[in-house]
Design a protein around this motif. Structure first.
Motif, short mmCIF file in Angstrom:
data_model
loop_
_atom_site.label_atom_id
_atom_site.label_comp_id
_atom_site.label_asym_id
_atom_site.label_seq_id
_atom_site.Cartn_x
_atom_site.Cartn_y
_atom_site.Cartn_z
N PRO A 12 0.76 -1.08 -0.04
CA PRO A 12 0.10 0.09 0.16
C PRO A 12 0.81 1.09 0.05
O PRO A 12 0.45 2.30 -0.67
N TRP A 13 2.03 1.18 0.71
CA TRP A 13 2.77 2.47 0.68
C TRP A 13 3.78 2.83 -0.61
O TRP A 13 3.62 3.88 -1.07
N PHE A 14 3.77 1.52 -1.38
CA PHE A 14 4.16 1.72 -2.74
C PHE A 14 3.08 2.40 -3.59
O PHE A 14 3.53 3.39 -4.42
N VAL A 15 2.00 1.83 -3.56
CA VAL A 15 0.81 2.63 -4.17
C VAL A 15 0.67 3.89 -4.06
O VAL A 15 0.65 4.81 -4.64
N ALA A 16 0.74 4.44 -2.66
CA ALA A 16 0.02 5.62 -2.17
C ALA A 16 1.29 6.60 -2.53
O ALA A 16 0.83 7.53 -3.09
N GLY A 17 2.48 6.04 -2.44
CA GLY A 17 3.39 6.90 -2.87
C GLY A 17 3.48 7.27 -4.26
O GLY A 17 3.76 8.79 -4.64
N PHE A 18 3.40 6.56 -5.15
CA PHE A 18 3.38 6.70 -6.56
C PHE A 18 2.18 7.56 -7.06
O PHE A 18 2.12 8.35 -7.96
N LEU A 19 1.13 7.39 -6.32
CA LEU A 19 -0.32 7.89 -6.63
C LEU A 19 0.01 9.73 -6.42
O LEU A 19 -0.77 10.39 -7.12
N ARG A 20 0.89 10.06 -5.50
CA ARG A 20 1.03 11.30 -5.17
C ARG A 20 1.89 12.04 -6.01
O ARG A 20 2.12 13.30 -5.78
N GLY A 21 2.62 11.37 -7.00
CA GLY A 21 3.32 12.20 -7.90
C GLY A 21 2.76 13.33 -8.84
O GLY A 21 1.49 12.99 -9.03
N THR A 22 3.31 14.29 -8.88
CA THR A 22 2.57 15.62 -9.53
C THR A 22 2.47 15.22 -10.85
O THR A 22 1.24 15.46 -11.52
N ALA A 23 3.31 14.62 -11.64
CA ALA A 23 3.18 14.40 -13.05
C ALA A 23 2.23 13.41 -13.42
O ALA A 23 1.29 13.51 -14.26
N ASN A 24 1.86 12.42 -12.25
CA ASN A 24 1.10 11.43 -12.37
C ASN A 24 -0.29 11.84 -12.26
O ASN A 24 -1.23 11.70 -13.05
N HIS A 25 -0.65 12.87 -11.26
CA HIS A 25 -1.82 13.52 -11.32
C HIS A 25 -2.14 14.44 -12.48
O HIS A 25 -3.43 14.22 -12.70
N ARG A 26 -1.11 15.05 -13.04
CA ARG A 26 -1.43 15.84 -14.27
C ARG A 26 -2.09 15.00 -15.30
O ARG A 26 -2.84 15.50 -16.07
N ARG A 27 -1.36 14.07 -15.77
CA ARG A 27 -1.95 13.09 -16.55
C ARG A 27 -3.22 12.56 -16.32
O ARG A 27 -3.96 12.22 -17.56
N ALA A 28 -3.42 12.44 -15.17
CA ALA A 28 -4.89 11.73 -14.97
C ALA A 28 -5.99 12.50 -14.67
O ALA A 28 -7.12 12.16 -14.41
N SER A 29 -5.80 13.94 -14.56
CA SER A 29 -6.78 14.88 -14.31
C SER A 29 -7.22 15.31 -15.44
O SER A 29 -6.96 15.62 -16.30
N SER A 30 -8.52 15.86 -15.46
CA SER A 30 -9.39 16.91 -16.31
C SER A 30 -9.89 18.13 -15.51
O SER A 30 -10.04 17.96 -14.29
N TYR A 31 -10.01 18.92 -16.47
CA TYR A 31 -10.06 20.44 -15.75
C TYR A 31 -11.41 21.01 -16.39
O TYR A 31 -11.65 21.10 -17.50
N ALA A 32 -12.37 21.40 -15.51
CA ALA A 32 -13.55 22.35 -15.70
C ALA A 32 -12.91 23.84 -15.48
O ALA A 32 -11.56 23.81 -15.06
N SER A 33 -14.05 24.84 -15.66
CA SER A 33 -13.42 26.13 -15.51
C SER A 33 -12.95 26.48 -14.19
O SER A 33 -12.18 27.34 -13.94
N THR A 34 -13.60 25.98 -13.16
CA THR A 34 -13.38 26.16 -11.69
C THR A 34 -13.07 25.10 -11.00
O THR A 34 -12.83 25.25 -9.85
N SER A 35 -12.83 23.75 -11.49
CA SER A 35 -12.41 22.77 -10.51
C SER A 35 -11.76 21.84 -11.52
O SER A 35 -11.56 21.63 -12.79
N ALA A 36 -11.08 20.72 -10.72
CA ALA A 36 -10.21 19.80 -11.57
C ALA A 36 -10.82 18.46 -10.76
O ALA A 36 -11.27 18.25 -9.90
#
Length: 687
Positions: free
Chosen positions: A603-627
């Motif tokens: 679980p710590w391996f999973v949680a650590g990599f999920l917090r990566g900034t680049a990882n989040h950027r690739r998996a996020s979608s953005y509206a005008s006021t929220s992500a």
């Protein structure tokens, strides 16, 4: 005409909940699969689909085995052709029949849908008349057969759900889900403040008749402990709210329930009635409350309210509807205690002994959450309730955490306020408690301002600013800083340029392979079960939310040690590993829980990599006021369990360092605030 089950419509967000995926996955299905159901309504940017068509497609694709009953019923209600409010009213009437006359429901539901729509109004009229009185004086209208036709599949599902949960819990679940989905349409009174207000109104004596002249969805009347000999009266200018309140209260208890739809100040439906207690959360800052039309109204015993003082009109209305000695408890904006335009009315309320207490709640206790709202306790003067020479002022903001978000600490506020009020109500005065409560002589308050804000009249608290207490905080801060320094992670040399990176995979692929399971938070749970919120995950705090009623225990997502929880909105990179202290909490809305197979993933391996900034950027979608984060698109390196250990240990160290920094930050803020208070209030010398 047979009512069609597929008349129920569902949005892309609803499809995502049914399949346990993100909305981005639904968009991909629409693009990639030519046989995906076509929209049947909605708009181009927010299309709606036939629920039955969507279910058939999901099953054919192997993406849906069985829709949970409560989710199916909710989707039927949310997508009702006449709107969710109409669906809630129809469902409430049917649940009342299920609860009060189960044999009649069994008989009427044993026929075809067409015949059921024809027979149901007669049965509903009988049970509604029995609970709410004659048709002319009740807010609940029995729907006609043509109105019921599209609702029949929903009503069958509602009755089935009631067999599992009970009629009351089923309605609370559906009503709570609806208000959660439409927060801007309703002014809600949370359960904690509602229970406090109901108890404040009945400490002197149990109230047999209780009135809420601005009942909304009925939260205040529902907080009154139910008794079969009780009369509960509600009024609201919105007819649908008056009807929802009536159904909610009738399903909650056997009390006599009467609600009316009318503008309370302009056309009071209960002008001939007096109650033992009045509970009210009035609308704030109303300009069109009737100032021009009501100049000579007999309710203004304490003065004609200014146009900007609509809340003082509600205060006087509440007093006018009380029996002599009856108690009114109102939730008020803090400005009502100090605005110059209201000082003459406040002065007369004090002189005549009608206003007995002003209680400041912590900010965040009730909407609007950015304000520390006040509770006013009033008593109608009479022979048995002579004017009191003192007013109780309570400042409860210091009882909770600084931002008032930690709902687990609400019982401390509840108990502190009630303790102060009980003593004052019994003796007409109360012992001073610095920083919390003071019994102030009325003559001291009758100055040019008549300012009743508790914070301006209370002595500073004895704790927090004294040198002994601050020395303890300073010592704890020193220990926390030393621990943070000890835990500061060491830096390893950079990897050589061109070093190979292991292949990666997505969370979605791991879920399909069975290496982990995904669960979406609903915020539902049993009464008393704490809920882990997105705020708790982001700040590292204990579970602080409160559960919604209406979900069976086996359908509530409970956290377990080793789970990884990720917020899916807000744009911040966060992930939290659940430990023994956090386990057992219900998973809140806006969270996704990953439960790794311990034979495949740490679980710590999973949680650590999920917090990566680049990882989040690739998996996020953005509206005008929220992500919004699509958790299934987050990536992890493909490593065997042994190969994950090194990363896991480093991520554990970073988490411990982060916790130490948070503790040091809280202690530092406490020390700075305490020293400022001590220096400005004179409890600390400047030397």
């Amino acid at each position: 005409m047979k009512p069609r089950d597929d008349a129920t419509e569902v949005t892309a967000a609803g499809i995502a909940r049914l399949a346990g995926v993100g909305r981005a996955a639904v968009s991909n299905w629409r693009r990639r699969h030519g046989d995906f159901p076509r929209p049947v309504g909605g708009t181009e940017t927010s299309p709606a689909f036939a629920l039955a068509d969507v279910e058939r497609w999901l099953r054919a694709q192997g993406k849906l085995i069985e829709v949970p009953l409560r989710e199916r019923v909710w989707q039927q209600l949310a997508g009702h052709p006449a709107g969710p409010v109409t669906a809630l009213l129809h469902a409430g009437c049917a649940l009342l029949l299920v609860r009060d006359r189960p044999s009649a429901w069994l008989a009427v539901s044993a026929v075809s849908d067409e015949r059921m729509a024809q027979l149901l109004p007669g049965e509903l009229d009988e049970v509604v008349a029995m609970r709410f009185g004659v048709r002319r004086r009740r807010a609940v209208r029995v729907p006609e057969p043509v109105e019921l036709q599209p609702s029949v599949p929903l009503l069958r599902g509602v009755a089935e759900l009631a067999a599992e949960l009970g009629a009351k819990q089923t309605y609370e679940f559906l009503l709570g889900r609806h208000t959660d989905a439409n927060p801007r349409q309703y002014t809600l009174t949370p359960a904690g403040p509602a229970a406090l207000m109901a108890e404040l109104a009945q400490i002197a004596a149990p109230a047999r008749t209780v009135l809420d002249p601005a009942c909304g969805t009925g939260a205040l009347l529902r907080a009154v402990p139910p008794r079969p000999d009780q009369y509960l009266y509600g009024q609201d200018s919105a007819p649908e709210l008056a009807a929802l309140t009536a159904l909610r209260l009738a399903l909650h208890s056997d009390a006599t329930v009467r609600t009316m739809a009318a503008d309370t100040l302009l056309a009071d439906a209960y002008d001939d009635r007096r109650a033992d207690a009045v509970l009210c959360h009035p609308p704030f800052n109303e300009r069109n409350w009737g100032h021009d039309e009501l100049a000579y109204d007999t309710r203004w015993e304490y003065g004609f309210p200014a146009r900007a003082e609509s809340e003082l009109a509600w205060v006087q209305h509440a007093l006018a509807r009380l029996v002599d000695g009856g108690t009114a408890v109102l939730l008020m904006p803090p400005a009502a205690a100090s605005r110059r335009s209201g000082r003459r009315i406040r002065a007369d309320l004090l002189r005549r002994g009608a206003l007995r207490a002003v209680i400041a709640l912590p900010a965040g206790a009730a909407p609007p959450y950015n304000l520390p709202l006040h509770v006013w306790v009033l008593r109608r003067p009479g022979p048995a309730a002579p004017p009191a020479p003192e007013l109780l002022l309570v400042e409860a903001a210091g009882v909770l955490a600084a931002d008032g978000r930690d709902k687990q600490l609400w019982p401390a506020v509840h108990d502190a306020v009630l303790d102060a009020w009980r003593a004052f109500d019994r003796h007409g005065t109360a012992e001073e408690r610095p920083g919390l409560a003071r019994s102030v002589p009325v003559l001291e308050l009758l100055d040019d301002e008549v300012d009743l804000a508790p914070a301006r009249r209370l002595p500073p608290p004895a704790t927090g600013g004294g040198s002994t207490e601050l020395a303890t905080v300073r010592e704890s801060l020193g220990e926390a800083l030393r621990r943070a320094a000890d835990l500061t992670p060491a830096l390893a040399p950079d990897e050589p340029a061109g070093a190979p990176h292991p292949p990666s995979t997505t969370i979605g692929e791991l879920a399909r392979a069975g290496a982990l399971t995904l669960h979406t938070g609903t915020g539902a749970g049993a009464t008393g079960v704490p809920v882990l919120t997105d705020h708790d995950v982001l700040t590292g705090g204990a579970p602080s939310g409160t559960a919604h009623e209406g979900a069976p225990d086996e359908t509530v997502v409970r956290t377990e040690p080793g789970d990884v929880v990720v917020p899916v909105s807000g744009g911040g990179a966060a992930a939290r590993v659940i430990d023994e202290a956090t386990a057992g909490a219900a998973l809140g809305r806006g969270l996704t829980l990953l439960r790794p197979d311990p034979a495949a993933l740490d679980p710590w391996f999973v949680a650590g990599f999920l917090r990566g900034t680049a990882n989040h950027r690739r998996a996020s979608s953005y509206a005008s006021t929220s992500a919004r984060l699509d958790v299934r698109r987050l990536r992890l390196p493909r490593l065997p369990l042994e190969g994950q250990r090194g990363h896991s240990e480093r991520f554990r160290e970073l988490a411990a360092f982060e916790d130490a920094l948070r503790l040091a930050g809280r202690l530092g803020e406490q020390l700075v605030r305490g020293m400022h208070d001590g220096l400005t209030e004179g409890t600390l010398p400047p030397e």
